[in-house]
Design an enzyme around this catalytic site. Structure first.
Site, PDB file in Angstrom:
ATOM      1  CB  SER A   1      -0.892  -0.190   1.147  1.00  0.00           C
ATOM      2  OG  SER A   1      -0.406   0.133   2.375  1.00  0.00           O
TER       3      SER A   1
ATOM      4  CE  LYS B   1      -2.426   2.693   4.744  1.00  0.00           C
ATOM      5  NZ  LYS B   1      -1.736   1.537   5.083  1.00  0.00           N
TER       6      LYS B   1
END
Lengths: 146, 424
Positions: free
Chosen positions: A67, A104
């Site tokens: 991701s 993230k």
């Protein structure tokens, strides 16, 4: 004839206490022209020192998943994570959200905090009051095997 | 001023650093071989799971309350402990590591204006950098700083985990609050005697009328403790630990052993670990002791502890020599006791001299090649890890042969066991 009283030899024990290190010059001693590099012998590069500014707060973490691929973090990469750094906008962090770890980019927008993936096939995570979020540490480097 | 910094439920907290989902949930850690409970989170304490309880006795309870159970992972706890201690060293160079999760600090001669604030900074930094919660107690003496620490821990909501005893009023209040059995150095046996003598609190302990009794029961140690509790510092920080005077490697077996060959493998392994530790602290030993323990409940009215020592003509730290000596002793101990079920064995080495002060012997000397061999073995083992280079008499697969059914990964000490996180 007077007997000489002073001993003719004095013994000194070597002292090994000091730890002076002398750099080893491979060229050896030669009668020719000395290597012009010897004056510039420096320390070797120590990646531990360069990549871990604060070893007491540094942890290595392995990534599973893609991701964050556009930020250069791919599956099986190793992250260098420094817990002592303060979270900053637009920096990449190891987060613990609602019972799970993830990596993230932190994005502050008006009243909300977003955890942004770096891969178009993953959605952004909007952090609300319902979520339980811990910023575990800040990612400083990525190690990848090629 | 002294401080005692103590990590809260240290082993459980270490596991939680890498599994934050366990925060607020009951966690217990088991001793080697998964025997007894040796660390509990507050939630596990609140469930009434007793400290030291054998795992099999509370298994039902643990399951019923969904308690997370871990085998002890000393590689992990040791690494995090080192980090905590080094962080604390950043606040004062005068530090005594008292145990894996406690340190005494001294601030004499340091310009600290607000100790409570300084303590909070220490607490915050350890929490942020390593993720371990600690409590800090400040006072004029080591014994009082222990008391202050207990107060900080007990009333965390009011103290924020830091308590300073800096007035006479606070000192007396704290001593009156401290039960005698919670005073540093008062064990179970002394507690009974103290209570029989009407000493119930730390404050009672300092009363003049008990001085004679304390001197009689505890000697000079008791008097020191009394001074310390009165705020007169008599105990300094212990200097950095000197070399150990003996090294023991003992383990209980997951299953009892009768067979000599199996025992020999264990004893050789324990001897190898002793030798490795000797080389690490640059000592050599003269004396090697082997001990065997049988299950006391199985053999009533019988000797249950067997040991024998051997003193070598030369000092050594060679794995080969120590393992040979140990297995020779084992054979002697085992002869005549065949068929006994042994539950524990150990190797102890003692009578040390420094490696570089080894004397040369006229008649008997160790093969000088051992030294080079051991060096090569140590450097290989450091490189490969997990003590892969062993004697042929050792089991090549396991070193400890421990039951570790609930072991967490070595997140910080083994590159193959790093914390893995999903990146999705």
């Amino acid at each position: 004839m007077p007997v000489k009283k002073e001993p003719s030899l004095t013994f000194h024990l070597p002292n090994f206490e000091s730890k002076l290190r002398i750099p080893y010059v491979k060229e050896g001693v030669s009668a020719g022209f000395p290597s012009p590099a010897t004056d510039f012998l420096g320390n070797e590069i120590d990646l531990n020192k360069e990549l871990c500014k604060n070893p007491l707060a540094t942890f290595y973490i392995k990534v599973n998943g893609n991701s964050m691929i556009n930020a250069g973090i791919s599956d099986k990469d190793i992250l260098i994570v420094d817990r002592s750094l303060e979270p900053q906008n637009n920096k990449i962090a190891v987060c613990f959200i609602d019972g799970e770890f993830t990596v993230k980019r932190i994005q502050l927008e008006d009243d909300y905090l977003y955890l942004m993936p770096e891969n178009p096939s993953y959605p952004a995570i909007k952090v609300t009051e319902e979520n339980e979020l811990v910023i575990w540490g800040m990612v400083t480097y990525v190690i990848k095997s090629l | 001023m002294y401080a005692l910094v103590d990590c809260n439920n240290f082993y459980a907290s270490c596991e939680r650093v890498f599994q934050p989902n366990l925060n607020g949930k009951p966690v217990v850690i088991l001793s080697n071989n998964d025997g007894c409970i040796i660390s509990r989170s507050n939630e596990a304490k609140a469930l009434g799971i007793p400290m030291g309880a054998p795992e099999f006795k509370v298994r039902q309870e643990l399951k019923q309350h969904n308690v997370q159970v871990f085998s002890s992972n000393y590689a992990l706890y040791g690494d995090l402990s080192n980090r905590v201690m080094k962080i604390l060293e950043g606040f004062t160079p005068n530090l005594e590591v008292y145990s894996i999760d406690e340190a005494f600090l001294n601030f004499d001669g340091m310009p600290v204006s607000d100790f409570h604030d300084y303590g909070l900074q220490m607490k915050r930094r350890v929490q942020k950098w390593v993720g371990i919660p600690v409590c800090v107690g400040f006072a004029a003496t080591k014994a009082l700083s222990k008391v202050a620490n207990k107060i900080a821990k007990k009333y965390q909501d009011r103290t924020y985990g830091v308590y300073v005893i800096d007035t006479e009023e606070k000192r007396i209040k704290a001593l009156k609050w401290t039960k005698i059995e919670d005073v540093w150095g008062i064990g179970h046996r002394l507690k009974k005697k103290m209570i029989a003598h009407n000493i119930h609190t730390a404050f009672d302990f300092t009363k003049p009328q008990h001085e004679f009794f304390i001197r009689k029961e505890m000697g000079v140690l008791g008097m020191r403790l009394k001074y310390e509790l009165e705020g007169k510092s008599v105990l300094d920080l212990e200097p950095i630990k000197e070399q150990k005077k003996s090294i023991a490697t003992t383990r209980s077996f997951p299953k009892q052993i009768t067979d000599l060959d199996a025992l020999r493998e264990r004893v050789a392994t324990f001897a190898a670990v002793c030798a490795e530790k000797l080389r690490k602290q640059k000592s050599c030993c003269h004396t090697i002791i082997v001990m065997l323990v049988v299950d006391r409940h199985k053999y009533e009215n019988q000797k249950y502890y067997y040991n024998r020592a051997i003193t070598l003509p030369y000092a050594t730290n060679s794995t080969l020599t120590i393992a040979n000596a140990a297995t020779a002793i084992l054979k002697e101990l085992h002869a005549g006791n065949e068929g006994l079920h042994f539950k524990k064995a150990g190797v102890i080495v003692t009578q040390f001299i420094d490696e570089d002060k080894k004397q040369f012997q006229l008649f008997e000397e160790e093969n000088p090649k051992h030294l080079a061999l051991m060096k090569a073995m140590d450097s290989l083992n450091t490189k490969i890890g997990n003590r892969k280079v062993k004697l042929a008499s050792q089991d090549l697969k396991v070193t400890w042969n421990m039951k570790q059914n609930h072991l967490s990964p070595n997140y910080t000490t083994n590159f193959k066991e790093l914390l893995e996180i999903k990146c999705q």
